[in-house]
Design a protein around this motif. Structure first.
Motif, PDB file in Angstrom:
ATOM      1  N   ASP A  51      39.385  46.143  45.444  1.00  0.00           N
ATOM      2  CA  ASP A  51      38.673  45.130  44.669  1.00  0.00           C
ATOM      3  C   ASP A  51      37.256  45.513  44.283  1.00  0.00           C
ATOM      4  OD1 ASP A  51      40.888  43.464  44.906  1.00  0.00           O
ATOM      5  OD2 ASP A  51      40.123  42.495  46.710  1.00  0.00           O
ATOM      6  N   THR A  73      34.502  43.908  41.550  1.00  0.00           N
ATOM      7  CA  THR A  73      35.090  42.670  41.018  1.00  0.00           C
ATOM      8  C   THR A  73      34.473  41.502  41.798  1.00  0.00           C
ATOM      9  OG1 THR A  73      36.945  42.479  42.569  1.00  0.00           O
ATOM     10  CG2 THR A  73      37.303  43.849  40.595  1.00  0.00           C
ATOM     11  N   PRO A  74      34.557  40.304  41.265  1.00  0.00           N
ATOM     12  CA  PRO A  74      34.028  39.140  41.994  1.00  0.00           C
ATOM     13  C   PRO A  74      34.750  38.866  43.316  1.00  0.00           C
ATOM     14  CG  PRO A  74      34.336  38.613  39.681  1.00  0.00           C
ATOM     15  CD  PRO A  74      34.972  39.958  39.908  1.00  0.00           C
ATOM     16  N   ASP A 122      35.376  40.999  45.628  1.00  0.00           N
ATOM     17  CA  ASP A 122      34.942  41.930  46.669  1.00  0.00           C
ATOM     18  C   ASP A 122      33.646  41.476  47.317  1.00  0.00           C
ATOM     19  OD1 ASP A 122      34.719  44.145  48.308  1.00  0.00           O
ATOM     20  OD2 ASP A 122      33.819  45.385  46.757  1.00  0.00           O
ATOM     21  N   THR A 128      30.732  44.152  47.218  1.00  0.00           N
ATOM     22  CA  THR A 128      30.076  44.567  45.974  1.00  0.00           C
ATOM     23  C   THR A 128      28.931  43.607  45.709  1.00  0.00           C
ATOM     24  OG1 THR A 128      32.085  45.527  45.001  1.00  0.00           O
ATOM     25  CG2 THR A 128      30.352  44.871  43.481  1.00  0.00           C
ATOM     26  N   ARG A 134      26.020  41.739  43.678  1.00  0.00           N
ATOM     27  CA  ARG A 134      25.958  41.213  42.310  1.00  0.00           C
ATOM     28  C   ARG A 134      24.588  41.461  41.689  1.00  0.00           C
ATOM     29  NH1 ARG A 134      28.846  36.027  44.824  1.00  0.00           N
ATOM     30  NH2 ARG A 134      30.945  36.880  44.825  1.00  0.00           N
ATOM     31  N   GLU A 193      21.215  39.863  42.952  1.00  0.00           N
ATOM     32  CA  GLU A 193      21.390  39.400  44.326  1.00  0.00           C
ATOM     33  C   GLU A 193      20.509  40.237  45.263  1.00  0.00           C
ATOM     34  OE1 GLU A 193      25.210  38.189  47.041  1.00  0.00           O
ATOM     35  OE2 GLU A 193      25.384  40.020  45.864  1.00  0.00           O
ATOM     36  N   ARG A 247      26.570  37.087  52.634  1.00  0.00           N
ATOM     37  CA  ARG A 247      27.876  36.907  52.005  1.00  0.00           C
ATOM     38  C   ARG A 247      28.840  38.009  52.442  1.00  0.00           C
ATOM     39  NH1 ARG A 247      29.999  39.079  47.490  1.00  0.00           N
ATOM     40  NH2 ARG A 247      28.018  39.941  46.759  1.00  0.00           N
ATOM     41  N   LEU A 305      30.440  45.919  37.553  1.00  0.00           N
ATOM     42  CA  LEU A 305      31.567  45.008  37.387  1.00  0.00           C
ATOM     43  C   LEU A 305      32.621  45.679  36.523  1.00  0.00           C
ATOM     44  CD1 LEU A 305      32.452  42.129  38.115  1.00  0.00           C
ATOM     45  CD2 LEU A 305      31.423  41.358  35.976  1.00  0.00           C
ATOM     46  N   LYS A 363      37.604  42.894  33.033  1.00  0.00           N
ATOM     47  CA  LYS A 363      38.840  42.128  33.240  1.00  0.00           C
ATOM     48  C   LYS A 363      39.697  42.282  31.991  1.00  0.00           C
ATOM     49  CE  LYS A 363      40.448  37.946  35.368  1.00  0.00           C
ATOM     50  NZ  LYS A 363      40.052  36.689  35.990  1.00  0.00           N
ATOM     51  N   TYR A 382      42.082  43.687  36.614  1.00  0.00           N
ATOM     52  CA  TYR A 382      40.863  44.441  36.330  1.00  0.00           C
ATOM     53  C   TYR A 382      41.219  45.886  36.027  1.00  0.00           C
ATOM     54  CZ  TYR A 382      38.017  40.538  37.775  1.00  0.00           C
ATOM     55  OH  TYR A 382      37.415  39.309  37.845  1.00  0.00           O
TER      56      TYR A 382
END
Length: 161
Positions: free
Chosen positions: A39, A42-43, A45, A48, A50, A53, A61, A141, A144, A150
């Protein structure tokens, strides 16, 4: 531990679990290889980071998210083979047992002073792994596709490429 966890030989993989057990982060073995690699960028994971962030919000997180995903992945794997998640075949419990035995031994040998040092080395080890994840995929990212999946991972989905 990271590199040994990618090896195919059982000895190398056990050495990865042992090294991760020293800092109480044995779930990384499962989460990284079976979750993060699938993943990444991708959102879905938690490993990963952001765009925008901070490393601090990322760590809040990523650390619980990685453990939760590792447990779910291992639960699915064991269910497919007809084993309980609480069996010794659980590759999260294996390093966790090593951690408990190691820490109990250190406490027995050195005494309560270890209660000060163990959390420091645990925090340092966790922070190193979290920092690497934060930096290696910051703000990246994968696209998609129209079918909802993805695109495949490519070298540009990691800053260390």
């Amino acid at each position: 531990a990271h590199e040994l966890g990618h090896k195919k030989e059982a000895f190398d993989r056990w050495m990865a679990k042992l090294v991760l057990a020293v800092v109480g982060y044995g779930h990384f073995f499962i989460e990284h290889n079976k979750g993060h690699h699938r993943d990444v960028a991708t959102p879905m994971d938690p490993a990963t980071s952001r765009m925008g962030e901070s490393i601090y919000s990322f760590s809040l997180r990523e650390i619980p998210g990685a453990f939760k995903r590792a447990w779910l992945l291992e639960e699915e794997r064991l269910a497919r083979s007809g084993n309980s998640v609480w069996s010794l075949d659980n590759e999260i419990l294996q390093p966790m047992i090593i951690t408990v035995v190691l820490y109990a031994s250190l406490l027995a040998f050195f005494g309560p002073i270890m209660l000060m040092f163990l959390p420091i080395q645990i925090g340092y080890g966790w922070w190193q792994l979290t920092s690497a994840n934060y930096i290696e995929h910051y703000g990246l990212l994968r696209e998609k596709l129209p079918n909802g999946r993805y695109e495949h991972q490519k070298p540009h989905h990691s800053w260390n490429s």
